[in-house]
Design a protein around this motif. Sequence first.
Motif, PDB file in Angstrom:
ATOM      1  N   UNK A 274       0.820  -1.212   0.000  1.00 28.42           N
ATOM      2  CA  UNK A 274       0.000   0.000   0.000  1.00 28.42           C
ATOM      3  C   UNK A 274       0.849   1.255   0.000  1.00 28.42           C
ATOM      4  N   UNK A 275       1.936   1.204   0.770  1.00 29.49           N
ATOM      5  CA  UNK A 275       2.839   2.358   0.851  1.00 29.49           C
ATOM      6  C   UNK A 275       3.464   2.654  -0.498  1.00 29.49           C
ATOM      7  N   UNK A 276       3.860   1.612  -1.202  1.00 24.37           N
ATOM      8  CA  UNK A 276       4.469   1.812  -2.523  1.00 24.37           C
ATOM      9  C   UNK A 276       3.452   2.413  -3.498  1.00 24.37           C
ATOM     10  N   UNK A 277       2.249   1.904  -3.473  1.00 24.43           N
ATOM     11  CA  UNK A 277       1.227   2.432  -4.386  1.00 24.43           C
ATOM     12  C   UNK A 277       0.944   3.904  -4.047  1.00 24.43           C
ATOM     13  N   UNK A 278       0.773   4.187  -2.777  1.00 22.86           N
ATOM     14  CA  UNK A 278       0.511   5.578  -2.352  1.00 22.86           C
ATOM     15  C   UNK A 278       1.606   6.524  -2.827  1.00 22.86           C
ATOM     16  N   UNK A 279       2.836   6.104  -2.598  1.00 24.27           N
ATOM     17  CA  UNK A 279       3.957   7.007  -2.905  1.00 24.27           C
ATOM     18  C   UNK A 279       4.125   7.214  -4.407  1.00 24.27           C
ATOM     19  N   UNK A 280       3.679   6.262  -5.186  1.00 28.60           N
ATOM     20  CA  UNK A 280       3.888   6.355  -6.633  1.00 28.60           C
ATOM     21  C   UNK A 280       2.610   6.677  -7.392  1.00 28.60           C
ATOM     22  N   UNK A 281       1.559   6.965  -6.665  1.00 32.57           N
ATOM     23  CA  UNK A 281       0.279   7.289  -7.297  1.00 32.57           C
ATOM     24  C   UNK A 281       0.316   8.713  -7.813  1.00 32.57           C
ATOM     25  N   UNK A 282       0.174   8.867  -9.132  1.00 30.50           N
ATOM     26  CA  UNK A 282       0.162  10.197  -9.720  1.00 30.50           C
ATOM     27  C   UNK A 282      -1.051  10.334 -10.621  1.00 30.50           C
ATOM     28  N   UNK A 283      -2.130   9.741 -10.193  1.00 26.33           N
ATOM     29  CA  UNK A 283      -3.348   9.813 -10.989  1.00 26.33           C
ATOM     30  C   UNK A 283      -3.594   8.531 -11.762  1.00 26.33           C
TER      31      UNK A 283
END
Lengths: 183, 552
Positions: free
Chosen positions: B537-546
């Motif tokens: 989840x942390x990886x997805x959050x940090x790399x989420x740009x839309x």
Amino acid sequence: MAIKYNRRRFVKTVAAGVGSAFLLPTRGADVIVWRFFTNAEARLVDAITEQIIPADQDPGARDAGVINFIDKQLASRLRRHQQVYRVGLAGVEETSRVMFKEDFAALKAEQQVEVLKALESGKAKGETWRKQSSSAFFRLIRDHTMAGFYGGPQHGGNRGYASYKMLGLDYPQIIGQNRYRRK
Amino acid sequence: MALKQVNAVVVGAGAGGGVVAKELSEAGLSVVLLERGGWATFEQHGHDELISQRITILGNAFGPDDERYRRVVSAGPGKWRVVLPSEGGYNNNAACVGSGTVSYGAMAWRFMEKDFRMRSTYGAVAGSTLEDWPISYSDLEPFYEKAEWEIGVAGDMSTNPFSPPRRKPYPMPPFPLNREGETLQAAAKKLGFHPFPVPMLRNSVPYNGRAACIKCRYCVGFACEVNAKCGTHNTVIPAAIATGNCNVRTHCVAKEVAVDDRGFAKGVSYFDADDREQFQPADLVVVSASATETARLLLNSKSKLFPTGAGNRSDWVGRNLQGHAYAGAWGLFEQETFDDVGAGATIAISDFNHGNPGLAGGAMLANEFIRLPYLFADRRPPGAPSWGKAHKDFQRRFYKRSMSVMGPVQEMPVFDARVEVDPEVKDHWGIPVARISGHRHPHDVEIGRFTSSKAELWLKEAGAIQTWTNVPGLGVSGGQHQAGTCRMGNAPKTSVTNKHGQLHDIPNIFVADGSLHVTNGGFNPALTIMALGYWVGDYIRKNWKGPKSFRS
């Protein structure tokens, strides 16, 4: 459950030296009082389960209503075992007649134990056991007897929490209380 | 009518999926959390020993049900057998919001540092795909901590010299020892072992707005009547819902992840509570359905570019199925050992997880949860009668005078222990079912013999008048601790996801459950699965740009 059944009530008679037998309610021989078992099968299952958990100073399978548990479950959650029971019970009678020339329920207790030990070992005599394993059937009915004796009464067995009383296990568990103080 | 596009669909609301759903919805992503079951309550089955998740003779308390679900398991070379969810061999995990975390025993273990470096520690083991994880204990440590504090763990590792380093203590004090625990503690010290209280995902004091455990007899296999057991259903999933960004859809059974012709996931097909097929479009998909069902779903997700299933280009999806061979010992005692103080398991040692001569690993050992009377009817020394008066005498004499010490042997991964999709058998919805085959590695049995001998020694020291050991054989692994079927790794040829749980082949599909485990530790895996949920989840959050994130 789709069908309503008559109230099941056993009148037990115990003949000296003979495994106990019971009479079915006196409403006529064709009254079906079981959900799955025939009356003859019920008589047999009653005798088998009472050897698996015999009455002594504590209730046995019969007093705890184990047969009611098995019958009820075979008509509902354990329906998939119906055929195995139908065949297996016929096999027990067959083995009983091969070994002692009598129906299982009419045998002496020691003879009944011998028949069950033969089933358990997988070496029981009888044509039936060419179709299905006697030891597998014994394991199944033994397991169902244990479940009926030790499971909750809502499933049809363990009447009056017979097994919990035997083990001195409070039910319902209320921390700090012991309702079945023994000795 | 097509459903509205969301940012993420999470398939499976268990230990991993519940955490990921919360992490993503908290970060502002719109999330649909699909769960095949419903919300479980204590009232459904109460303390019914015959319908629980531990004893399932009359069915699984929290699913899946025997009517709609099937699996196929190996029954010898070329032979297959259809199994029902309540039968042994199905490898069941509960089908409800929270999944196993509703009804587990709730042991809250961190894996040890060496558990992430099994290959480096022990070298190659013939017949095993033993490998290091692509992440280390220190990578995961902050996420273990997050799981412990957000979901809630009671424990104290100060007397366990083998405990891996931790930055913060547990949020709750440990549970006191019960009578078994006290007896075993004294014996362990005499033997030079290092006993400590079992860490538990269970409130020892009021925590997170929920009550403390009342120490009832019923825990493992049951929902908690006072809601003191901490799972994803009563922590992170409600937190996800509270963000306003997470829509939990219960009684929804995923059919496949749809993958477009360019090789990206576009959403999830599922059957809703009325058995109607729905398609939920999404920017990314997280699969967290357990090692068996995650593998099945990915294998059922065939597309033009990936005709053998999503993430399966190297034929690694479903492979390396692991669980835990529970090895241990039983002891009978003269004096009463039973005090009816639940949950029962209170004391453990980690002395034999590693460093065992000639063995590639080991297991934690702990005393067992309370044995209910039906279960105890099958606990007998080898050769003892299982029925008749002897059975009754044994129950009466030993029900309250017995103890068991056992532990989960860290299994050697086996490439051919696997989950496939059955070519013929389908479930109620027409979806091809999982087919499970292969067997444990022989070394698991060697380790089990060793750890069970230590368990037996411990019981003898505690005063047992008779003891015997129990070591599982080479059966099919899996069980509730199922793991390993979508291994994470750096090399796409020998793993399914990268170290972030992202499929090597399809970058907008993630896995977040025990499937990722390269190896399964000598511990119950729930806390590690939760920690991996935070990690992914942390990886997805940090790399989420839309919505176009994870498309390259």
